[in-house]
Design a protein around this motif. Structure first.
Motif, PDB file in Angstrom:
ATOM      1  N   GLY A   1     -10.163  -0.577   3.235  1.00 33.48           N
ATOM      2  CA  GLY A   1      -9.429  -0.305   2.014  1.00 33.48           C
ATOM      3  C   GLY A   1      -8.007   0.157   2.264  1.00 33.48           C
ATOM      4  N   GLU A   2      -7.319   0.481   1.171  1.00 29.98           N
ATOM      5  CA  GLU A   2      -5.923   0.902   1.242  1.00 29.98           C
ATOM      6  C   GLU A   2      -5.762   2.119   2.156  1.00 29.98           C
ATOM      7  N   ASN A   3      -4.699   2.074   2.966  1.00 26.26           N
ATOM      8  CA  ASN A   3      -4.343   3.179   3.864  1.00 26.26           C
ATOM      9  C   ASN A   3      -5.418   3.482   4.904  1.00 26.26           C
TER      10      ASN A   3
ATOM     11  N   ASP B   1      -8.041  -3.260   7.210  1.00 26.19           N
ATOM     12  CA  ASP B   1      -6.855  -2.810   6.488  1.00 26.19           C
ATOM     13  C   ASP B   1      -6.210  -3.986   5.758  1.00 26.19           C
ATOM     14  N   PRO B   2      -6.266  -4.021   4.429  1.00 21.84           N
ATOM     15  CA  PRO B   2      -5.656  -5.131   3.685  1.00 21.84           C
ATOM     16  C   PRO B   2      -4.167  -5.313   3.984  1.00 21.84           C
ATOM     17  N   GLU B   3      -3.513  -4.241   4.388  1.00 25.47           N
ATOM     18  CA  GLU B   3      -2.075  -4.320   4.663  1.00 25.47           C
ATOM     19  C   GLU B   3      -1.759  -5.298   5.787  1.00 25.47           C
ATOM     20  N   VAL B   4      -2.648  -5.403   6.773  1.00 25.35           N
ATOM     21  CA  VAL B   4      -2.372  -6.231   7.944  1.00 25.35           C
ATOM     22  C   VAL B   4      -2.513  -7.719   7.641  1.00 25.35           C
ATOM     23  N   VAL B   5      -3.199  -8.067   6.539  1.00 21.71           N
ATOM     24  CA  VAL B   5      -3.364  -9.489   6.205  1.00 21.71           C
ATOM     25  C   VAL B   5      -2.567  -9.906   4.966  1.00 21.71           C
TER      26      VAL B   5
ATOM     27  N   ALA C   1      -7.312 -10.770  -3.295  1.00 16.54           N
ATOM     28  CA  ALA C   1      -8.127 -11.873  -2.782  1.00 16.54           C
ATOM     29  C   ALA C   1      -8.201 -11.825  -1.261  1.00 16.54           C
ATOM     30  N   LYS C   2      -7.075 -11.518  -0.615  1.00 16.24           N
ATOM     31  CA  LYS C   2      -7.078 -11.425   0.846  1.00 16.24           C
ATOM     32  C   LYS C   2      -7.931 -10.258   1.314  1.00 16.24           C
ATOM     33  N   SER C   3      -7.904  -9.170   0.568  1.00 16.88           N
ATOM     34  CA  SER C   3      -8.719  -8.014   0.922  1.00 16.88           C
ATOM     35  C   SER C   3     -10.206  -8.359   0.869  1.00 16.88           C
ATOM     36  N   LYS C   4     -10.603  -9.125  -0.140  1.00 16.43           N
ATOM     37  CA  LYS C   4     -11.998  -9.542  -0.248  1.00 16.43           C
ATOM     38  C   LYS C   4     -12.361 -10.517   0.867  1.00 16.43           C
ATOM     39  N   MET C   5     -11.427 -11.363   1.269  1.00 18.94           N
ATOM     40  CA  MET C   5     -11.663 -12.271   2.397  1.00 18.94           C
ATOM     41  C   MET C   5     -11.884 -11.486   3.684  1.00 18.94           C
ATOM     42  N   LEU C   6     -11.118 -10.420   3.860  1.00 15.74           N
ATOM     43  CA  LEU C   6     -11.252  -9.580   5.047  1.00 15.74           C
ATOM     44  C   LEU C   6     -12.652  -8.990   5.135  1.00 15.74           C
ATOM     45  N   LEU C   7     -13.177  -8.549   3.997  1.00 13.63           N
ATOM     46  CA  LEU C   7     -14.525  -7.993   3.971  1.00 13.63           C
ATOM     47  C   LEU C   7     -15.567  -9.092   4.182  1.00 13.63           C
ATOM     48  N   GLY C   8     -15.355 -10.258   3.567  1.00 12.47           N
ATOM     49  CA  GLY C   8     -16.279 -11.371   3.766  1.00 12.47           C
ATOM     50  C   GLY C   8     -16.345 -11.815   5.213  1.00 12.47           C
ATOM     51  N   SER C   9     -15.202 -11.768   5.900  1.00 16.86           N
ATOM     52  CA  SER C   9     -15.156 -12.113   7.316  1.00 16.86           C
ATOM     53  C   SER C   9     -15.967 -11.113   8.141  1.00 16.86           C
ATOM     54  N   PHE C  10     -15.809  -9.819   7.810  1.00 13.57           N
ATOM     55  CA  PHE C  10     -16.580  -8.787   8.515  1.00 13.57           C
ATOM     56  C   PHE C  10     -18.079  -8.993   8.317  1.00 13.57           C
ATOM     57  N   TYR C  11     -18.484  -9.309   7.085  1.00 17.31           N
ATOM     58  CA  TYR C  11     -19.901  -9.568   6.828  1.00 17.31           C
ATOM     59  C   TYR C  11     -20.402 -10.743   7.667  1.00 17.31           C
TER      60      TYR C  11
END
Length: 384
Positions: free
Chosen positions: A15-17, A175-179, A238-248
């Motif tokens: 998540g953020e920060n 971290d959504p910031e990095v993507v 959307a990118k943040s959700k992709m980051l989590l989907g990738s982790f899953y």
């Protein structure tokens, strides 16, 4: 009921920060950190944020940003040798799959008892000697969650997975910031790689209730967000959700495993250096269509869990086709190459590709439908 085990990183921050969570790690000024980073993340200032946190805690560090793309095992050994004398006590890997895979291998190679060549022959030799934190900068590999590190074996023109639970990182920061500035091409190729991880694990012979829980969640996040994340680069959500989907997807790999898509993909990265996500994207639909007769039940489940409320008029017998066709439309919409021709692959290479892919038994054994050399040839012929 299948027996299954789940090994995951000890702590995951999302998540953020979330980068600020580095402050909470058990590090002191007696530690020395090695930051393995993609060069672009040094140039765009993201690594500087990590440096600032370490400086604030008076922790010394070394930055290693000369990271090869999809490295060979000898290149990883060179990285290990380069940092062996630095007395590193903690590793941070920030980047895509190649960076994280190399950093994870360094975490189990600070020893004279074995080297990376030995791990190719016997991965179980590896023991973690340095704790690690992984921060993925793409939305695809899932390496931050897996016990896998992929290296190129040039003499075999093949990528090989070193699999050992000791490789699982101790900490992960999503971290959504990095993507947020990830370009369309990388969102598309790495995102399809993550899609492959989730759907292959869901349809694997090793699939189980734990892996399926993560895989179906990852699939939903990716299928519903990949086009928006790629085609509207400013959509950070959307990118943040992709980051989590990738982790899953990475977690799914840990307790299940990928199948024929990845097995047939490995030789293309090994000899022709086709980007991993691109080769998976090209092969995904042909392999799904080949496997359909043996994974129809799983495809129907995917439809019912992800698409049923939006497409209630679809007949039961058409649900599996709906899922495959939906994935095909997504891949086409992302402007990913449809064949390997532009990478210099032609019909004269098929025998070699077939022979190499048949060696990837670790993954082929996970495929519910047997893949014979003739079957592999037929699939390759469709995409050359």
């Amino acid at each position: 009921m299948k027996n299954c085990d789940l090994y995951i990183p000890g702590k995951i921050f999302y998540g953020e920060n979330s980068l600020s969570k580095i402050k909470e790690l058990p590090l002191s000024n007696e530690d020395k950190v090695c930051i393995f980073a993609a060069d672009i993340l040094v140039k765009n200032g993201y690594v500087k944020k990590i440096e600032d946190i370490l400086n604030e805690k008076s922790i010394s560090y070394k930055i290693y940003s000369d990271m090869p793309v999809e490295p060979s095992y000898s290149e990883v050994q060179k990285i290990v040798d380069d940092v062996r004398d630095e007395n590193i006590t903690f590793i941070i890997g920030v980047g895509g799959g190649s960076v994280m895979d190399a950093a994870k291998l360094v975490s189990i190679l600070d020893t004279d008892e074995y080297n990376i060549k030995d791990l190719l022959d016997n991965p179980t030799l590896g023991k973690k000697t340095i704790k690690s934190l992984m921060i993925p900068s793409t939305v695809g590999t899932g390496s931050e969650a897996t016990p896998n590190s992929i290296v190129l074996v040039p003499e075999d023109n093949l990528k090989v997975g070193i699999v050992n639970n000791e490789l699982i990182p101790d900490y992960v920061i999503l971290d959504p910031e990095v993507v947020k500035d990830l370009p369309k091409s990388l969102v598309a190729s790495t995102g399809i790689d993550a899609l492959c991880h989730n759907i292959e694990c869901y349809t694997s012979t090793k699939a189980n209730p734990i892996s399926n829980s993560f895989a179906i969640s990852g699939l939903e996040l990716i299928l519903k967000n990949i086009e928006e994340a790629a085609l509207n680069p400013s959509n950070k959500e959307a990118k943040s959700k992709m980051l989590l989907g990738s982790f899953y997807g990475g977690v799914s790999i840990t307790t299940s495993g990928t199948t024929a898509v990845h097995a047939l993909s490995y030789p293309l990265g090994g000899k022709f250096h086709v980007p991993h996500g691109v080769s998976n994207a090209i092969l995904l639909v042909p392999v799904l269509k080949y496997n359909k007769s043996h994974i129809e039940e799983e495809l129907v489940e995917i439809f019912d869990k992800i698409y049923l409320t939006e497409n209630s008029e679809v007949k039961q017998e058409d649900k599996a086709d709906f899922v495959i066709n939906k994935i095909e439309r997504i891949v086409n919409n992302l402007d990913i190459p449809k064949t390997f021709a532009e990478f210099g692959v032609n019909e004269s290479h098929i025998d070699e590709l077939v022979n190499s892919s048949m060696k990837v038994t670790r993954l082929l054994n996970n495929n519910k439908k047997e893949v014979t050399p003739e079957d592999a040839r037929s699939i390759y012929e469709q995409v050359i």
